[in-house]
Design a protein around this motif. Structure first.
Motif, PDB file in Angstrom:
ATOM      1  N   SER A 210      -7.389   9.011  -3.161  1.00  0.00           N
ATOM      2  CA  SER A 210      -8.477   9.739  -2.492  1.00  0.00           C
ATOM      3  C   SER A 210      -7.999  11.074  -1.934  1.00  0.00           C
ATOM      4  O   SER A 210      -8.749  12.047  -1.936  1.00  0.00           O
ATOM      5  CB  SER A 210      -9.105   8.888  -1.392  1.00  0.00           C
ATOM      6  OG  SER A 210      -8.205   8.707  -0.329  1.00  0.00           O
ATOM      7  N   LEU A 211      -6.754  11.147  -1.488  1.00  0.00           N
ATOM      8  CA  LEU A 211      -6.209  12.423  -1.008  1.00  0.00           C
ATOM      9  C   LEU A 211      -6.067  13.415  -2.155  1.00  0.00           C
ATOM     10  O   LEU A 211      -6.387  14.593  -2.010  1.00  0.00           O
ATOM     11  CB  LEU A 211      -4.850  12.220  -0.341  1.00  0.00           C
ATOM     12  CG  LEU A 211      -4.146  13.519   0.075  1.00  0.00           C
ATOM     13  CD1 LEU A 211      -4.828  14.108   1.294  1.00  0.00           C
ATOM     14  CD2 LEU A 211      -2.701  13.279   0.328  1.00  0.00           C
ATOM     15  N   ILE A 212      -5.619  12.945  -3.303  1.00  0.00           N
ATOM     16  CA  ILE A 212      -5.405  13.840  -4.441  1.00  0.00           C
ATOM     17  C   ILE A 212      -6.727  14.270  -5.052  1.00  0.00           C
ATOM     18  O   ILE A 212      -6.901  15.428  -5.416  1.00  0.00           O
ATOM     19  CB  ILE A 212      -4.480  13.158  -5.474  1.00  0.00           C
ATOM     20  CG1 ILE A 212      -3.063  13.116  -4.891  1.00  0.00           C
ATOM     21  CG2 ILE A 212      -4.500  13.895  -6.802  1.00  0.00           C
ATOM     22  CD1 ILE A 212      -2.066  12.361  -5.709  1.00  0.00           C
TER      23      ILE A 212
ATOM     24  N   SER B 129       0.839  -1.191   0.000  1.00  0.00           N
ATOM     25  CA  SER B 129       0.000   0.000   0.000  1.00  0.00           C
ATOM     26  C   SER B 129       0.873   1.240   0.000  1.00  0.00           C
ATOM     27  O   SER B 129       1.840   1.319   0.760  1.00  0.00           O
ATOM     28  CB  SER B 129      -0.905   0.024   1.234  1.00  0.00           C
ATOM     29  OG  SER B 129      -1.799  -1.049   1.203  1.00  0.00           O
ATOM     30  N   VAL B 130       0.522   2.190  -0.838  1.00  0.00           N
ATOM     31  CA  VAL B 130       1.204   3.480  -0.865  1.00  0.00           C
ATOM     32  C   VAL B 130       0.289   4.451  -0.133  1.00  0.00           C
ATOM     33  O   VAL B 130      -0.834   4.701  -0.563  1.00  0.00           O
ATOM     34  CB  VAL B 130       1.451   3.960  -2.308  1.00  0.00           C
ATOM     35  CG1 VAL B 130       2.098   5.333  -2.299  1.00  0.00           C
ATOM     36  CG2 VAL B 130       2.314   2.966  -3.050  1.00  0.00           C
ATOM     37  N   VAL B 131       0.755   4.961   1.007  1.00  0.00           N
ATOM     38  CA  VAL B 131      -0.074   5.847   1.819  1.00  0.00           C
ATOM     39  C   VAL B 131       0.566   7.232   1.916  1.00  0.00           C
ATOM     40  O   VAL B 131       1.788   7.353   1.984  1.00  0.00           O
ATOM     41  CB  VAL B 131      -0.313   5.269   3.231  1.00  0.00           C
ATOM     42  CG1 VAL B 131      -1.105   3.985   3.166  1.00  0.00           C
ATOM     43  CG2 VAL B 131       0.979   5.029   3.959  1.00  0.00           C
ATOM     44  N   PRO B 132      -0.261   8.260   1.901  1.00  0.00           N
ATOM     45  CA  PRO B 132       0.281   9.610   2.049  1.00  0.00           C
ATOM     46  C   PRO B 132       0.740   9.845   3.477  1.00  0.00           C
ATOM     47  O   PRO B 132       0.130   9.370   4.428  1.00  0.00           O
ATOM     48  CB  PRO B 132      -0.899  10.514   1.691  1.00  0.00           C
ATOM     49  CG  PRO B 132      -2.110   9.681   1.887  1.00  0.00           C
ATOM     50  CD  PRO B 132      -1.703   8.253   1.684  1.00  0.00           C
ATOM     51  N   ASP B 133       1.826  10.556   3.613  1.00  0.00           N
ATOM     52  CA  ASP B 133       2.378  10.912   4.919  1.00  0.00           C
ATOM     53  C   ASP B 133       2.285  12.427   5.039  1.00  0.00           C
ATOM     54  O   ASP B 133       3.271  13.137   4.847  1.00  0.00           O
ATOM     55  CB  ASP B 133       3.824  10.426   5.017  1.00  0.00           C
ATOM     56  CG  ASP B 133       4.457  10.730   6.365  1.00  0.00           C
ATOM     57  OD1 ASP B 133       3.720  11.104   7.298  1.00  0.00           O
ATOM     58  OD2 ASP B 133       5.680  10.595   6.474  1.00  0.00           O
TER      59      ASP B 133
ATOM     60  N   PRO C  30       1.633  -1.796  -6.467  1.00  0.00           N
ATOM     61  CA  PRO C  30       1.255  -0.798  -5.454  1.00  0.00           C
ATOM     62  C   PRO C  30      -0.253  -0.572  -5.403  1.00  0.00           C
ATOM     63  O   PRO C  30      -0.910  -0.460  -6.442  1.00  0.00           O
ATOM     64  CB  PRO C  30       1.974   0.469  -5.924  1.00  0.00           C
ATOM     65  CG  PRO C  30       2.115   0.297  -7.393  1.00  0.00           C
ATOM     66  CD  PRO C  30       2.274  -1.183  -7.627  1.00  0.00           C
ATOM     67  N   GLN C  31      -0.778  -0.533  -4.220  1.00  0.00           N
ATOM     68  CA  GLN C  31      -2.185  -0.188  -4.004  1.00  0.00           C
ATOM     69  C   GLN C  31      -2.224   1.292  -3.643  1.00  0.00           C
ATOM     70  O   GLN C  31      -1.658   1.694  -2.629  1.00  0.00           O
ATOM     71  CB  GLN C  31      -2.770  -1.032  -2.860  1.00  0.00           C
ATOM     72  CG  GLN C  31      -2.677  -2.520  -3.088  1.00  0.00           C
ATOM     73  CD  GLN C  31      -3.505  -2.955  -4.277  1.00  0.00           C
ATOM     74  OE1 GLN C  31      -4.628  -2.495  -4.478  1.00  0.00           O
ATOM     75  NE2 GLN C  31      -2.944  -3.839  -5.084  1.00  0.00           N
ATOM     76  N   ILE C  32      -2.840   2.123  -4.485  1.00  0.00           N
ATOM     77  CA  ILE C  32      -2.756   3.572  -4.313  1.00  0.00           C
ATOM     78  C   ILE C  32      -4.091   4.222  -3.975  1.00  0.00           C
ATOM     79  O   ILE C  32      -4.249   5.434  -4.113  1.00  0.00           O
ATOM     80  CB  ILE C  32      -2.169   4.229  -5.580  1.00  0.00           C
ATOM     81  CG1 ILE C  32      -3.042   3.920  -6.796  1.00  0.00           C
ATOM     82  CG2 ILE C  32      -0.737   3.801  -5.798  1.00  0.00           C
ATOM     83  CD1 ILE C  32      -2.711   4.760  -7.989  1.00  0.00           C
ATOM     84  N   GLU C  33      -5.060   3.463  -3.489  1.00  0.00           N
ATOM     85  CA  GLU C  33      -6.384   4.017  -3.225  1.00  0.00           C
ATOM     86  C   GLU C  33      -6.352   5.170  -2.213  1.00  0.00           C
ATOM     87  O   GLU C  33      -7.000   6.193  -2.403  1.00  0.00           O
ATOM     88  CB  GLU C  33      -7.341   2.926  -2.753  1.00  0.00           C
ATOM     89  CG  GLU C  33      -7.741   1.946  -3.831  1.00  0.00           C
ATOM     90  CD  GLU C  33      -6.652   0.927  -4.142  1.00  0.00           C
ATOM     91  OE1 GLU C  33      -5.766   0.678  -3.286  1.00  0.00           O
ATOM     92  OE2 GLU C  33      -6.674   0.390  -5.260  1.00  0.00           O
TER      93      GLU C  33
ATOM     94  N   GLY D 186      -9.146  18.297   0.405  1.00  0.00           N
ATOM     95  CA  GLY D 186      -9.540  18.827   1.710  1.00  0.00           C
ATOM     96  C   GLY D 186      -9.583  17.764   2.774  1.00  0.00           C
ATOM     97  O   GLY D 186      -9.527  18.045   3.956  1.00  0.00           O
ATOM     98  N   ASP D 187      -9.703  16.498   2.384  1.00  0.00           N
ATOM     99  CA  ASP D 187      -9.799  15.385   3.337  1.00  0.00           C
ATOM    100  C   ASP D 187      -8.418  14.865   3.644  1.00  0.00           C
ATOM    101  O   ASP D 187      -7.889  14.012   2.966  1.00  0.00           O
ATOM    102  CB  ASP D 187     -10.665  14.275   2.751  1.00  0.00           C
ATOM    103  CG  ASP D 187     -10.814  13.102   3.719  1.00  0.00           C
ATOM    104  OD1 ASP D 187     -10.661  13.320   4.933  1.00  0.00           O
ATOM    105  OD2 ASP D 187     -11.062  11.988   3.241  1.00  0.00           O
ATOM    106  N   ARG D 188      -7.793  15.378   4.685  1.00  0.00           N
ATOM    107  CA  ARG D 188      -6.439  14.950   5.066  1.00  0.00           C
ATOM    108  C   ARG D 188      -6.475  14.085   6.306  1.00  0.00           C
ATOM    109  O   ARG D 188      -5.521  14.040   7.063  1.00  0.00           O
ATOM    110  CB  ARG D 188      -5.534  16.162   5.280  1.00  0.00           C
ATOM    111  CG  ARG D 188      -5.361  16.911   3.987  1.00  0.00           C
ATOM    112  CD  ARG D 188      -4.155  17.772   4.063  1.00  0.00           C
ATOM    113  NE  ARG D 188      -3.910  18.340   2.752  1.00  0.00           N
ATOM    114  CZ  ARG D 188      -2.776  18.206   2.106  1.00  0.00           C
ATOM    115  NH1 ARG D 188      -1.794  17.537   2.613  1.00  0.00           N
ATOM    116  NH2 ARG D 188      -2.615  18.758   0.935  1.00  0.00           N
TER     117      ARG D 188
END
Length: 91
Positions: A81-83, A32-36, A74-77, A87-89
């Motif tokens: 969703s962030l991109i 999973s690729v998650v935003p930090d 990579p799972q980029i869901e 506004g949803d951080r």
């Protein structure tokens, strides 16, 4: 600090990019690729412009695996969703 976007390969200030990290996925060889968004998650990170164009370029170029030194799909869901919903951080 200057970082390079893994999508478009342009150099930009770190504050204008989203840092992403890899987290173990299911046992199917994925990760999973998650935003930090806070820049505090452990592990190797990569940076990406928060735009759907750079995200798609990174996927097409298979840049997540190389930048994060991971093999598999990579799972980029969470990142998508962030991109799409900047506004949803809460992720």
């Amino acid at each position: 600090m200057i970082r390079t976007c893994i999508g478009c390969r342009e150099r930009a200030d770190k504050s204008t990019l989203v840092r992403v990290v890899a987290r173990p996925g299911a046992n199917d060889g994925s990760f999973s690729v998650v935003p930090d968004t806070d820049g505090m998650l452990p592990g190797r990170g990569a940076h990406l412009h928060p735009s759907s164009e750079c995200l798609e370029l990174a996927v097409r170029r298979r840049a997540f695996g190389r930048a994060l030194r991971r093999e598999g799909h990579p799972q980029i869901e969470a990142l998508r969703s962030l991109i799409v919903n900047p506004g949803d951080r809460s992720t």
